[in-house]
Design a protein around this motif. Sequence first.
Motif, PDB file in Angstrom:
ATOM      1  N   LEU A 103      76.339  34.929  -4.978  1.00 15.09           N
ATOM      2  CA  LEU A 103      76.085  36.104  -4.135  1.00 15.09           C
ATOM      3  C   LEU A 103      77.404  36.773  -3.735  1.00 15.09           C
ATOM      4  O   LEU A 103      77.441  37.971  -3.456  1.00 15.09           O
ATOM      5  CB  LEU A 103      75.313  35.693  -2.872  1.00 15.09           C
ATOM      6  CG  LEU A 103      73.817  35.405  -3.045  1.00 15.09           C
ATOM      7  CD1 LEU A 103      73.274  34.692  -1.810  1.00 15.09           C
ATOM      8  CD2 LEU A 103      73.047  36.693  -3.287  1.00 15.09           C
ATOM      9  N   THR A 106      78.254  39.752  -6.127  1.00 10.65           N
ATOM     10  CA  THR A 106      77.254  40.781  -6.419  1.00 10.65           C
ATOM     11  C   THR A 106      77.795  42.167  -6.080  1.00 10.65           C
ATOM     12  O   THR A 106      78.601  42.335  -5.159  1.00 10.65           O
ATOM     13  CB  THR A 106      75.964  40.543  -5.624  1.00 10.65           C
ATOM     14  OG1 THR A 106      76.281  40.421  -4.226  1.00 10.65           O
ATOM     15  CG2 THR A 106      75.267  39.285  -6.086  1.00 10.65           C
ATOM     16  N   THR A 107      77.320  43.156  -6.841  1.00 13.90           N
ATOM     17  CA  THR A 107      77.746  44.539  -6.604  1.00 13.90           C
ATOM     18  C   THR A 107      76.594  45.441  -6.199  1.00 13.90           C
ATOM     19  O   THR A 107      76.808  46.605  -5.865  1.00 13.90           O
ATOM     20  CB  THR A 107      78.397  45.116  -7.873  1.00 13.90           C
ATOM     21  OG1 THR A 107      77.469  45.041  -8.969  1.00 13.90           O
ATOM     22  CG2 THR A 107      79.663  44.337  -8.221  1.00 13.90           C
ATOM     23  N   ASN A 108      75.354  44.937  -6.220  1.00 14.29           N
ATOM     24  CA  ASN A 108      74.208  45.735  -5.772  1.00 14.29           C
ATOM     25  C   ASN A 108      73.106  44.805  -5.251  1.00 14.29           C
ATOM     26  O   ASN A 108      73.155  43.587  -5.458  1.00 14.29           O
ATOM     27  CB  ASN A 108      73.668  46.628  -6.901  1.00 14.29           C
ATOM     28  CG  ASN A 108      73.256  45.828  -8.125  1.00 14.29           C
ATOM     29  OD1 ASN A 108      72.356  44.988  -8.064  1.00 14.29           O
ATOM     30  ND2 ASN A 108      73.928  46.076  -9.249  1.00 14.29           N
ATOM     31  N   GLN A 111      71.059  42.491  -7.815  1.00 19.23           N
ATOM     32  CA  GLN A 111      71.704  41.240  -8.188  1.00 19.23           C
ATOM     33  C   GLN A 111      71.563  40.205  -7.068  1.00 19.23           C
ATOM     34  O   GLN A 111      71.270  39.033  -7.317  1.00 19.23           O
ATOM     35  CB  GLN A 111      73.184  41.483  -8.475  1.00 19.23           C
ATOM     36  CG  GLN A 111      73.450  42.324  -9.715  1.00 19.23           C
ATOM     37  CD  GLN A 111      74.928  42.679  -9.859  1.00 19.23           C
ATOM     38  OE1 GLN A 111      75.734  42.400  -8.975  1.00 19.23           O
ATOM     39  NE2 GLN A 111      75.291  43.312 -10.970  1.00 19.23           N
ATOM     40  N   ALA A 112      71.763  40.656  -5.828  1.00 18.27           N
ATOM     41  CA  ALA A 112      71.640  39.755  -4.688  1.00 18.27           C
ATOM     42  C   ALA A 112      70.224  39.191  -4.589  1.00 18.27           C
ATOM     43  O   ALA A 112      70.028  37.993  -4.348  1.00 18.27           O
ATOM     44  CB  ALA A 112      72.016  40.484  -3.398  1.00 18.27           C
ATOM     45  N   LEU A 115      69.605  36.565  -7.446  1.00 20.45           N
ATOM     46  CA  LEU A 115      70.310  35.307  -7.213  1.00 20.45           C
ATOM     47  C   LEU A 115      69.681  34.522  -6.062  1.00 20.45           C
ATOM     48  O   LEU A 115      69.512  33.297  -6.152  1.00 20.45           O
ATOM     49  CB  LEU A 115      71.788  35.583  -6.913  1.00 20.45           C
ATOM     50  CG  LEU A 115      72.636  36.034  -8.100  1.00 20.45           C
ATOM     51  CD1 LEU A 115      74.009  36.502  -7.630  1.00 20.45           C
ATOM     52  CD2 LEU A 115      72.792  34.897  -9.113  1.00 20.45           C
ATOM     53  N   ARG A 175      82.762  37.731   1.154  1.00 20.52           N
ATOM     54  CA  ARG A 175      82.550  37.372  -0.249  1.00 20.52           C
ATOM     55  C   ARG A 175      83.204  36.030  -0.596  1.00 20.52           C
ATOM     56  O   ARG A 175      82.602  35.169  -1.244  1.00 20.52           O
ATOM     57  CB  ARG A 175      83.111  38.467  -1.163  1.00 20.52           C
ATOM     58  CG  ARG A 175      82.278  39.746  -1.187  1.00 20.52           C
ATOM     59  CD  ARG A 175      82.847  40.693  -2.235  1.00 20.52           C
ATOM     60  NE  ARG A 175      82.099  41.938  -2.344  1.00 20.52           N
ATOM     61  CZ  ARG A 175      80.998  42.096  -3.069  1.00 20.52           C
ATOM     62  NH1 ARG A 175      80.505  41.058  -3.745  1.00 20.52           N
ATOM     63  NH2 ARG A 175      80.387  43.257  -3.132  1.00 20.52           N
TER      64      ARG A 175
END
Length: 412
Positions: A103, A106-108, A111-112, A115, A175
């Motif tokens: 996580l 992730t960039t959006n 994706q989060a 995952l 992050r």
Amino acid sequence: MPEPSANEPNPPEQRWMNPGVAGIGSASFLADVGHEVPTALLPSLLTTTLGAPAAALGLIEGLADALAGVGRLTGGALADDPQRRRTVAVGGYTTTAVLSSLLGVTTNIWQAGALRAGAWFARGLRVPARNALLADLVPANAYGRAYGFERAMDNLGAIGGPLLALGLVAVFNVRTAILISVIPGILAALAIIYAIRKAAQPAVRERIPIRLRIRPVLRGDLGRLLGAITAFEVGNVAATLLILRATELLTPAHGIEAATSIALGLYVAYNIAATLASILAGHTSDRLGKRGPVLVMTAGITLFGIAYAALAFDTAGYLLLALPFIAAGLAIGCVETAEHAAVAALAPTDLRGSAFGLLATVQSLGNFAASAIAGLLWTLVSPNAAWAYLAAWMGIALIGMLFTRTGRAAEV
């Protein structure tokens, strides 16, 4: 586990705290520490870092919880095979750790969400395997102590995880903190591998077909007990609603920031009570014999009923609010320990995976129903009505406990 020698007139009781049990307890602690870090930081990651709306958090968490329930049901079918349950346990712990930590890159929000859902599915998948493996490691007269220890370690992880998250964020950014959470998660997987190596290896035999055997599990005493457990879980609301109730009651007198801090402090007290109760409940359950799990579960349900009834009344005193929080913490420590000990005792050995899978699914779906219905009552009627509704379910569960017996295991 090896049987005592027949030549000993009074063979000594086997030690329940063995390296395998210690390994599983360590895995529960480390895994909870690991996944509580991304859990605590997920709201900040989504809303602040990724710029997602608050609704995205609810959607992602709802999907993740649903897949966790599916994972538990699937994991039960897999865990009936002693060899397969070992593979599932290791894979589940490893996958949860890796996906949760990713996580951090992730960039959006999509994706989060993927995952988080994958991590929670793997987490659900491993639960029946871990519980069945723990039953393999101890004699039947020590199930309470073994599951009490595992639950206590899990609760300690729930305390340590958020504290670790705070410390990591103070040194790194969100992050990086999430990425670092893979370390305790991988250590948890290694602890499970250690526990497996300390367990007796299953006899070589043909693989059991992968299927969840529900009907055999529901026969006899175990079926009646699961009926009572279902009534309890339908009223077993998420602890976040306790925090919300305390925050709302304390805000008029203390302000939102102070109320939030006090509510979180009460939640820490809840987790401490749960940790201590898990150990005490396990020892008590074993001492009381076959009826021990039912009696301990009954005590826990009674404490929940008292806590929920108290929260149905308005009070602005945080010391008075501490009482239902501590009662609920003691209650969850008693009930979760006794549930696992009872299923381990009543389920036939070759059905343990299915039995623990069914229990975990009942817990997951019941908690979802409790939180959803209580939330609706909270919004549409009043918070008082929501807590009265939950207290009523505890009463129904107590009635169900009167019809349970724990004298024999279900027959296949």
